[in-house]
Scaffold this motif. Structure first.
Motif, PDB file in Angstrom:
ATOM      1  N   LEU A 263       7.328   8.921   7.094  1.00 24.20           N
ATOM      2  CA  LEU A 263       7.533   7.691   7.370  1.00 24.20           C
ATOM      3  C   LEU A 263       6.870   6.575   6.932  1.00 24.20           C
ATOM      4  O   LEU A 263       7.719   5.747   6.928  1.00 24.20           O
ATOM      5  CB  LEU A 263       6.763   7.663   8.748  1.00 24.20           C
ATOM      6  CG  LEU A 263       6.933   8.938  10.155  1.00 24.20           C
ATOM      7  CD1 LEU A 263       6.259   8.670  11.413  1.00 24.20           C
ATOM      8  CD2 LEU A 263       8.299   7.890  10.749  1.00 24.20           C
ATOM      9  N   GLY A 264       6.169   6.651   6.051  1.00 24.97           N
ATOM     10  CA  GLY A 264       6.243   5.653   4.483  1.00 24.97           C
ATOM     11  C   GLY A 264       7.032   4.607   5.213  1.00 24.97           C
ATOM     12  O   GLY A 264       7.246   3.118   4.797  1.00 24.97           O
ATOM     13  N   LEU A 265       8.568   4.926   4.190  1.00 21.99           N
ATOM     14  CA  LEU A 265       9.086   4.112   3.948  1.00 21.99           C
ATOM     15  C   LEU A 265      10.289   3.388   4.882  1.00 21.99           C
ATOM     16  O   LEU A 265      10.615   2.143   4.380  1.00 21.99           O
ATOM     17  CB  LEU A 265      10.751   4.219   2.259  1.00 21.99           C
ATOM     18  CG  LEU A 265       9.538   4.831   1.022  1.00 21.99           C
ATOM     19  CD1 LEU A 265      10.797   5.805   0.461  1.00 21.99           C
ATOM     20  CD2 LEU A 265       9.208   3.732   0.436  1.00 21.99           C
TER      21      LEU A 265
ATOM     22  N   GLU B 270       0.545  -1.055   0.220  1.00 18.06           N
ATOM     23  CA  GLU B 270       0.141  -0.054  -0.472  1.00 18.06           C
ATOM     24  C   GLU B 270       0.537   0.876   0.049  1.00 18.06           C
ATOM     25  O   GLU B 270       0.861   2.335  -1.007  1.00 18.06           O
ATOM     26  CB  GLU B 270      -1.113   0.203   1.482  1.00 18.06           C
ATOM     27  CG  GLU B 270      -1.814  -0.490   0.852  1.00 18.06           C
ATOM     28  CD  GLU B 270      -2.952  -0.486   2.297  1.00 18.06           C
ATOM     29  OE1 GLU B 270      -3.685  -1.416   2.241  1.00 18.06           O
ATOM     30  OE2 GLU B 270      -2.354  -0.262   3.461  1.00 18.06           O
ATOM     31  N   ASN B 271       1.916   1.615   0.968  1.00 18.33           N
ATOM     32  CA  ASN B 271       2.429   2.192   0.761  1.00 18.33           C
ATOM     33  C   ASN B 271       3.639   2.477  -0.779  1.00 18.33           C
ATOM     34  O   ASN B 271       3.845   3.553  -0.356  1.00 18.33           O
ATOM     35  CB  ASN B 271       4.072   2.029   2.202  1.00 18.33           C
ATOM     36  CG  ASN B 271       3.655   2.955   3.572  1.00 18.33           C
ATOM     37  OD1 ASN B 271       3.252   4.000   3.925  1.00 18.33           O
ATOM     38  ND2 ASN B 271       3.862   2.145   4.395  1.00 18.33           N
ATOM     39  N   LEU B 272       4.383   1.104  -0.984  1.00 13.87           N
ATOM     40  CA  LEU B 272       4.997   1.272  -1.871  1.00 13.87           C
ATOM     41  C   LEU B 272       4.372   2.144  -3.702  1.00 13.87           C
ATOM     42  O   LEU B 272       5.054   2.952  -4.482  1.00 13.87           O
ATOM     43  CB  LEU B 272       5.377   0.567  -2.323  1.00 13.87           C
ATOM     44  CG  LEU B 272       6.584   0.186  -1.574  1.00 13.87           C
ATOM     45  CD1 LEU B 272       7.440  -1.195  -1.746  1.00 13.87           C
ATOM     46  CD2 LEU B 272       7.546   0.874  -1.323  1.00 13.87           C
ATOM     47  N   LEU B 273       3.049   1.691  -2.982  1.00  9.46           N
ATOM     48  CA  LEU B 273       2.243   2.074  -4.478  1.00  9.46           C
ATOM     49  C   LEU B 273       1.311   3.297  -4.266  1.00  9.46           C
ATOM     50  O   LEU B 273       1.512   3.993  -5.374  1.00  9.46           O
ATOM     51  CB  LEU B 273       0.999   1.017  -4.646  1.00  9.46           C
ATOM     52  CG  LEU B 273       0.326   0.028  -5.346  1.00  9.46           C
ATOM     53  CD1 LEU B 273      -0.358  -0.971  -5.603  1.00  9.46           C
ATOM     54  CD2 LEU B 273       0.794   0.278  -6.679  1.00  9.46           C
ATOM     55  N   ASP B 274       1.192   3.810  -2.928  1.00  8.57           N
ATOM     56  CA  ASP B 274       0.475   5.047  -2.834  1.00  8.57           C
ATOM     57  C   ASP B 274       1.654   6.117  -2.933  1.00  8.57           C
ATOM     58  O   ASP B 274       0.745   7.227  -3.769  1.00  8.57           O
ATOM     59  CB  ASP B 274       0.277   4.925  -1.197  1.00  8.57           C
ATOM     60  CG  ASP B 274      -0.379   6.314  -0.915  1.00  8.57           C
ATOM     61  OD1 ASP B 274      -0.750   7.418  -0.860  1.00  8.57           O
ATOM     62  OD2 ASP B 274       1.065   7.057  -0.142  1.00  8.57           O
ATOM     63  N   ASN B 275       2.689   6.284  -3.132  1.00  6.81           N
ATOM     64  CA  ASN B 275       3.899   7.284  -2.989  1.00  6.81           C
ATOM     65  C   ASN B 275       4.014   6.776  -4.549  1.00  6.81           C
ATOM     66  O   ASN B 275       4.671   7.395  -5.832  1.00  6.81           O
ATOM     67  CB  ASN B 275       5.265   6.167  -2.396  1.00  6.81           C
ATOM     68  CG  ASN B 275       5.841   6.698  -1.586  1.00  6.81           C
ATOM     69  OD1 ASN B 275       4.388   7.481  -0.081  1.00  6.81           O
ATOM     70  ND2 ASN B 275       6.215   6.294  -0.855  1.00  6.81           N
ATOM     71  N   ALA B 276       4.411   5.518  -5.592  1.00  5.61           N
ATOM     72  CA  ALA B 276       4.543   5.338  -6.293  1.00  5.61           C
ATOM     73  C   ALA B 276       3.332   6.627  -7.638  1.00  5.61           C
ATOM     74  O   ALA B 276       3.163   7.298  -8.623  1.00  5.61           O
ATOM     75  CB  ALA B 276       3.846   3.783  -7.422  1.00  5.61           C
ATOM     76  N   ILE B 277       1.949   6.244  -7.319  1.00  2.00           N
ATOM     77  CA  ILE B 277       0.022   7.294  -7.445  1.00  2.00           C
ATOM     78  C   ILE B 277       0.456   8.922  -6.857  1.00  2.00           C
ATOM     79  O   ILE B 277       0.598   9.307  -7.704  1.00  2.00           O
ATOM     80  CB  ILE B 277      -0.708   6.214  -6.924  1.00  2.00           C
ATOM     81  CG1 ILE B 277      -0.649   5.164  -7.335  1.00  2.00           C
ATOM     82  CG2 ILE B 277      -2.103   7.749  -7.095  1.00  2.00           C
ATOM     83  CD1 ILE B 277      -2.228   4.202  -6.530  1.00  2.00           C
ATOM     84  N   LYS B 278       1.530   9.235  -5.431  1.00  2.00           N
ATOM     85  CA  LYS B 278       1.636  10.233  -5.293  1.00  2.00           C
ATOM     86  C   LYS B 278       2.464  11.061  -6.468  1.00  2.00           C
ATOM     87  O   LYS B 278       2.811  12.199  -6.433  1.00  2.00           O
ATOM     88  CB  LYS B 278       2.094  10.943  -3.688  1.00  2.00           C
ATOM     89  CG  LYS B 278       0.564  10.897  -3.265  1.00  2.00           C
ATOM     90  CD  LYS B 278       0.854  11.072  -1.923  1.00  2.00           C
ATOM     91  CE  LYS B 278       1.730  10.113  -0.764  1.00  2.00           C
ATOM     92  NZ  LYS B 278       1.744  10.560   0.751  1.00  2.00           N
ATOM     93  N   TYR B 279       3.995  10.906  -6.815  1.00  3.60           N
ATOM     94  CA  TYR B 279       4.954  10.724  -6.850  1.00  3.60           C
ATOM     95  C   TYR B 279       5.198  10.887  -7.973  1.00  3.60           C
ATOM     96  O   TYR B 279       5.979  11.305  -8.477  1.00  3.60           O
ATOM     97  CB  TYR B 279       6.044  10.787  -5.738  1.00  3.60           C
ATOM     98  CG  TYR B 279       6.513  11.096  -4.220  1.00  3.60           C
ATOM     99  CD1 TYR B 279       6.005  12.574  -3.752  1.00  3.60           C
ATOM    100  CD2 TYR B 279       6.252   9.811  -3.260  1.00  3.60           C
ATOM    101  CE1 TYR B 279       5.203  12.787  -2.410  1.00  3.60           C
ATOM    102  CE2 TYR B 279       5.476   9.861  -2.329  1.00  3.60           C
ATOM    103  CZ  TYR B 279       4.873  11.903  -1.592  1.00  3.60           C
ATOM    104  OH  TYR B 279       4.699  11.995   0.089  1.00  3.60           O
TER     105      TYR B 279
HETATM  106 MG   LIG Z   1       4.752   7.533   1.516  1.00  5.07          MG
END
Ligand SMILES: [Mg+2]
Ligand SMILES: Nc1ncnc2c1ncn2[C@@H]1O[C@H](COP(=O)(O)OP(=O)(O)O)[C@@H](O)[C@H]1O
Length: 344
Positions: free
Chosen positions: A303-305, A232-241
């Motif tokens: 803090l996600g990563l 979830e964190n990695l996909l959330d980052n890929a979508i956001k950034y």
């Molecule tokens: Mg994140």
């Protein structure tokens, strides 16, 4: 000194030195020679240890006996901190015994903890300051202005949500850290888990997620909630950034690089702006953000990563980030298969 005493001295990981009454080094165990150099023996201690406080402590013991302790920082070969203790030589002989305990890791830990507390306070203070400011405005100047009230309440809502996310992530981090040394024992199929995560995230954003799960993906020993959180964190980052061409790929690997065990390789990739090489190794540090303004405006906690890294460690896996500016990013998680031999 008899053989046994010499053997014990030589096997100690901490530097130990014996000095005569004239401060000449008469013995040094291998750990001490590694720190002070082989030329220390037979010379005045000041040749190998140029530290005024340490020399003063040794001089004090040589002239008055007893015990002195002092902390010294030695800059070479890399900066290390030692807790140096000098005592009168054993067996009533003239001279002194010097024991140095490496406290570098302890000091680093203390500094990290202090930095963490100050970072957390800083991260909480800005939304809190906004909330306090708007409460005052709503009580005073904007008390009878319904339009302003609606606008301000929306901002207050967003700031309160930010604080709440931060507290959730802090609790997650603490929980994951506290059980990092306990390896999960349940065998878990990754395929359905990855599908669920990708669907849930795609439903929440307008960026499509392309899913490519190869046949033969091995089961892993895993904690379902934690691994869900990782992807979830990695996909959330890929979508956001990243935001462009987001892919989730999973396949079996015969040997995980650096670990050597067979397992699963799951990659979250995007074709977004990418990450500068200087930022890449630091992304898993708590509160480290490559683009601070963008992370904040998108509601990131930084803090996600850090959470991802701890979870992957707990699963005896490996996280690799590869990216270059303008070339998209790829975060790869390697997890050993459930039938791998257990870690020693
Ligand atoms: Mg994140
Ligand atoms: N796919 C990505 N593309 C570009 N930058 C990224 C990507 N993933 C993470 N980053 C950078 O790494 C930083 C840390 O990520 P993370 O720990 O998840 O914190 P957060 O998302 O809360 O800011 C982000 O702030 C962002 O700058």
């Amino acid at each position: 000194m008899n053989n046994l005493a010499t053997d014990i001295l030589d096997s100690l990981p901490d530097p130990v030195l014996l000095l005569d009454a004239g401060r000449i080094v008469t013995r040094a165990n291998p750990a001490a020679r590694a720190v002070l150099g082989d030329l220390a023996i037979g010379r005045d201690l000041s040749h190998s240890l140029r530290h005024p406080d340490a020399l003063a402590a040794v001089d004090g013991v040589l002239s008055e006996g007893g015990y002195r302790g002092v902390e010294v920082a030695l800059p070479v070969p890399t900066e290390r901190a030692y807790d140096l203790q000098a005592v009168a030589a054993p067996g009533g002989e003239p001279g002194a015994l010097v024991i140095m305990r490496d406290v570098t890791a302890v000091r680093q830990n203390e500094r990290m903890r202090a930095d963490f507390v100050s970072n957390v306070s800083h991260e909480l203070r800005s939304p809190l300051a906004t909330l306090i400011g708007f409460i005052e405005t709503l009580r005073g100047p904007a008390a009878d202005d319904p339009d302003a009230r609606t606008r301000f309440l929306a901002i207050m809502d967003a700031e309160a949500a930010r604080m709440s996310r931060l507290v959730d992530d802090l609790l997650s981090l603490a929980r994951v850290e506290s059980r990092e040394h306990i390896q999960p024992e349940t065998a878990l199929e990754l395929g359905p888990l990855l599908k669920d995560v990708a669907e849930a995230l795609a439903a929440r954003s307008d960026v499509p997620v392309a899913l490519d799960i190869a046949d033969g993906l091995p089961a892993v020993l895993g904690d379902r909630d934690e691994l869900t959180q990782v992807f979830e964190n990695l996909l959330d980052n890929a979508i956001k950034y990243g935001g462009d061409d987001v892919r989730l790929e999973a396949a079996a690997v015969a040997r995980i690089p650096g670990i050597g065990l067979p397992g699963a390789c799951i990659a979250v990739a995007d074709a977004g702006p990418g990450i500068d090489g200087a930022d890449l190794p630091r992304l898993t540090e708590r509160f480290y953000r490559a683009d601070k303004a963008r992370s904040r405006s998108l509601g990131g906690t930084g803090l996600g990563l850090a959470i991802v890294k701890h979870i992957v460690n707990r699963h005896r896996g490996r996280l690799v980030a590869s990216s270059a500016l303008g070339q998209g990013s790829r975060f790869t998680v390697h997890l050993p298969s459930a039938d791998s031999p257990p870690a020693p």
